[in-house]
Write a protein that holds these residues in place. Structure first.
Motif, PDB file in Angstrom:
ATOM      1  N   ASN A   1     -27.204  34.783  11.678  1.00 22.14           N
ATOM      2  CA  ASN A   1     -26.286  35.928  11.707  1.00 22.14           C
ATOM      3  C   ASN A   1     -25.370  35.873  10.488  1.00 22.14           C
ATOM      4  O   ASN A   1     -24.185  35.588  10.614  1.00 22.14           O
ATOM      5  N   PRO A   2     -25.888  36.123   9.298  1.00 23.83           N
ATOM      6  CA  PRO A   2     -25.115  35.914   8.088  1.00 23.83           C
ATOM      7  C   PRO A   2     -24.158  37.037   7.713  1.00 23.83           C
ATOM      8  O   PRO A   2     -23.324  36.852   6.829  1.00 23.83           O
ATOM      9  N   THR A   3     -24.285  38.171   8.348  1.00 29.47           N
ATOM     10  CA  THR A   3     -23.416  39.290   7.991  1.00 29.47           C
ATOM     11  C   THR A   3     -21.969  38.939   8.291  1.00 29.47           C
ATOM     12  O   THR A   3     -21.604  38.706   9.441  1.00 29.47           O
ATOM     13  N   ALA A   4     -21.129  38.887   7.244  1.00 29.37           N
ATOM     14  CA  ALA A   4     -19.738  38.473   7.392  1.00 29.37           C
ATOM     15  C   ALA A   4     -19.048  38.617   6.044  1.00 29.37           C
ATOM     16  O   ALA A   4     -19.668  38.922   5.023  1.00 29.37           O
ATOM     17  N   PHE A   5     -17.752  38.348   6.075  1.00 31.57           N
ATOM     18  CA  PHE A   5     -16.930  38.301   4.861  1.00 31.57           C
ATOM     19  C   PHE A   5     -16.708  36.829   4.529  1.00 31.57           C
ATOM     20  O   PHE A   5     -16.242  36.065   5.373  1.00 31.57           O
ATOM     21  N   TYR A   6     -17.081  36.432   3.301  1.00 24.97           N
ATOM     22  CA  TYR A   6     -17.002  35.025   2.908  1.00 24.97           C
ATOM     23  C   TYR A   6     -15.867  34.827   1.906  1.00 24.97           C
ATOM     24  O   TYR A   6     -15.790  35.506   0.888  1.00 24.97           O
TER      25      TYR A   6
ATOM     26  N   THR B   1     -12.286  33.220  -8.737  1.00 20.34           N
ATOM     27  CA  THR B   1     -13.129  34.405  -8.801  1.00 20.34           C
ATOM     28  C   THR B   1     -14.364  34.244  -7.942  1.00 20.34           C
ATOM     29  O   THR B   1     -15.087  33.246  -8.066  1.00 20.34           O
ATOM     30  N   GLN B   2     -14.595  35.222  -7.082  1.00 23.75           N
ATOM     31  CA  GLN B   2     -15.811  35.242  -6.284  1.00 23.75           C
ATOM     32  C   GLN B   2     -16.680  36.409  -6.734  1.00 23.75           C
ATOM     33  O   GLN B   2     -16.183  37.490  -7.026  1.00 23.75           O
ATOM     34  N   SER B   3     -17.975  36.163  -6.776  1.00 22.56           N
ATOM     35  CA  SER B   3     -18.903  37.241  -7.094  1.00 22.56           C
ATOM     36  C   SER B   3     -20.216  37.032  -6.354  1.00 22.56           C
ATOM     37  O   SER B   3     -20.600  35.897  -6.058  1.00 22.56           O
ATOM     38  N   PRO B   4     -20.924  38.137  -6.040  1.00 27.48           N
ATOM     39  CA  PRO B   4     -20.456  39.511  -6.208  1.00 27.48           C
ATOM     40  C   PRO B   4     -19.466  39.894  -5.110  1.00 27.48           C
ATOM     41  O   PRO B   4     -19.246  39.126  -4.177  1.00 27.48           O
TER      42      PRO B   4
ATOM     43  N   THR C   1     -27.119  33.321  -2.960  1.00 22.47           N
ATOM     44  CA  THR C   1     -26.065  32.407  -3.390  1.00 22.47           C
ATOM     45  C   THR C   1     -24.823  33.187  -3.782  1.00 22.47           C
ATOM     46  O   THR C   1     -24.892  34.143  -4.554  1.00 22.47           O
ATOM     47  N   LEU C   2     -23.700  32.757  -3.227  1.00 22.25           N
ATOM     48  CA  LEU C   2     -22.401  33.345  -3.511  1.00 22.25           C
ATOM     49  C   LEU C   2     -21.688  32.441  -4.505  1.00 22.25           C
ATOM     50  O   LEU C   2     -21.630  31.223  -4.328  1.00 22.25           O
ATOM     51  N   SER C   3     -21.105  33.066  -5.514  1.00 23.02           N
ATOM     52  CA  SER C   3     -20.455  32.312  -6.572  1.00 23.02           C
ATOM     53  C   SER C   3     -18.959  32.185  -6.313  1.00 23.02           C
ATOM     54  O   SER C   3     -18.319  33.120  -5.814  1.00 23.02           O
ATOM     55  N   CYS C   4     -18.398  31.009  -6.659  1.00 19.65           N
ATOM     56  CA  CYS C   4     -16.962  30.783  -6.609  1.00 19.65           C
ATOM     57  C   CYS C   4     -16.571  29.927  -7.796  1.00 19.65           C
ATOM     58  O   CYS C   4     -17.063  28.797  -7.944  1.00 19.65           O
TER      59      CYS C   4
ATOM     60  N   LEU D   1     -21.147  40.034   2.730  1.00 22.62           N
ATOM     61  CA  LEU D   1     -22.599  39.910   2.810  1.00 22.62           C
ATOM     62  C   LEU D   1     -23.117  40.712   3.988  1.00 22.62           C
ATOM     63  O   LEU D   1     -22.605  40.593   5.103  1.00 22.62           O
ATOM     64  N   THR D   2     -24.138  41.504   3.727  1.00 23.34           N
ATOM     65  CA  THR D   2     -24.759  42.309   4.773  1.00 23.34           C
ATOM     66  C   THR D   2     -26.263  42.077   4.762  1.00 23.34           C
ATOM     67  O   THR D   2     -26.891  42.114   3.697  1.00 23.34           O
ATOM     68  N   VAL D   3     -26.828  41.850   5.930  1.00 27.86           N
ATOM     69  CA  VAL D   3     -28.280  41.723   6.052  1.00 27.86           C
ATOM     70  C   VAL D   3     -28.866  43.100   6.320  1.00 27.86           C
ATOM     71  O   VAL D   3     -28.405  43.826   7.197  1.00 27.86           O
TER      72      VAL D   3
END
Lengths: 112, 112
Positions: A84-89, A5-8, A20-23, A109-111
């Motif tokens: 350049n953090p905007t991407a799909f993780y 599970t990834q969130s958000p 912080t992205l959760s996994c 994630l979108t800046v």
């Protein structure tokens, strides 16, 4: 979500902020991974962890940090140093180091 | 480090035709080669994989071939169907690190 599970699902970050992205996985997998997906560039490895309390840099680790305090959890922090953090993780896990991955559903994630 | 090149970047076929996607890798120590399918907005899913001690593997309409000498491997889809339309990624795993290095992806479109 197939045990990982990834969130958000969507995350917006202001300039200069850390996020912080959760996994989390309940598959009892030893290994966990973080990838970044950009259009036309495939999946690029950020960090990976083969066991608890140990992790290694991937090909694009600059501006990111991770921790692996529990087998089930592998959070990724995107720091303000990532230009350049905007991407799909995508987070993934595997039983051990010679098997295919199970992927999470991803965080976009979108800046702003 | 390992580098994986994938071709073509886009592929359009008529329903019922075959589709072939090719990948080359650089690290002769790589020993595990999975293929993933990613439908729009969804997570990548493992569809077939092959290890370095095998030259070919089939699963219904999907097959993968591996040529270790030439360091390339290919995905073959026969009797394509519209639901095969997706982005396909190849990957290689160098040694026993567990990490996967992905190709850039191939967008397959199957026209009814």
């Amino acid at each position: 979500d197939g045990g990982i599970t990834q969130s958000p699902k969507y995350l917006f970050r202001k300039e200069g902020q850390n996020v912080t992205l959760s996994c989390e996985q309940n598959l009892n997998h030893d290994a966990m991974y973080w990838y970044r997906q950009d259009p036309g560039q495939g999946l690029r490895l950020i960090y990976y962890s083969q066991i608890v309390n140990d992790f290694q840099k991937g090909d694009i680790a600059e501006g990111y940090s991770v921790s692996r305090e529990k087998k089930e959890s592998f959070p990724l922090t995107v720091t303000s140093a990532q230009k350049n953090p905007t991407a799909f993780y995508l987070c993934a896990s595997s039983i051990h180091t010679r098997d295919g991955y199970t992927f999470g559903s991803g965080t976009r994630l979108t800046v702003v | 480090g390992e580098n994986v090149e994938q071709h073509p970047s886009t592929l359009s076929v008529q329903e019922g035709d075959s589709a072939v996607i090719k990948c080359t890798y650089s690290d002769s120590a790589s020993n595990y080669f999975p293929w993933y399918k990613q439908e729009l907005g969804k997570r990548p899913q493992l569809i077939i994989d092959i290890r370095s001690n095998v030259g070919e593997k089939k699963d219904q309409r999907i097959a993968v071939t591996l040529n270790k000498t030439a360091k390339h491997f290919s995905l073959h889809i026969t009797e394509t169907q519209p639901e095969d339309s997706a982005v396909y990624f190849c990957a290689a795993s160098p040694g026993n690190t567990g990490k996967l290095i992905f190709g850039q992806g191939t967008t397959l479109q199957v026209k009814p």
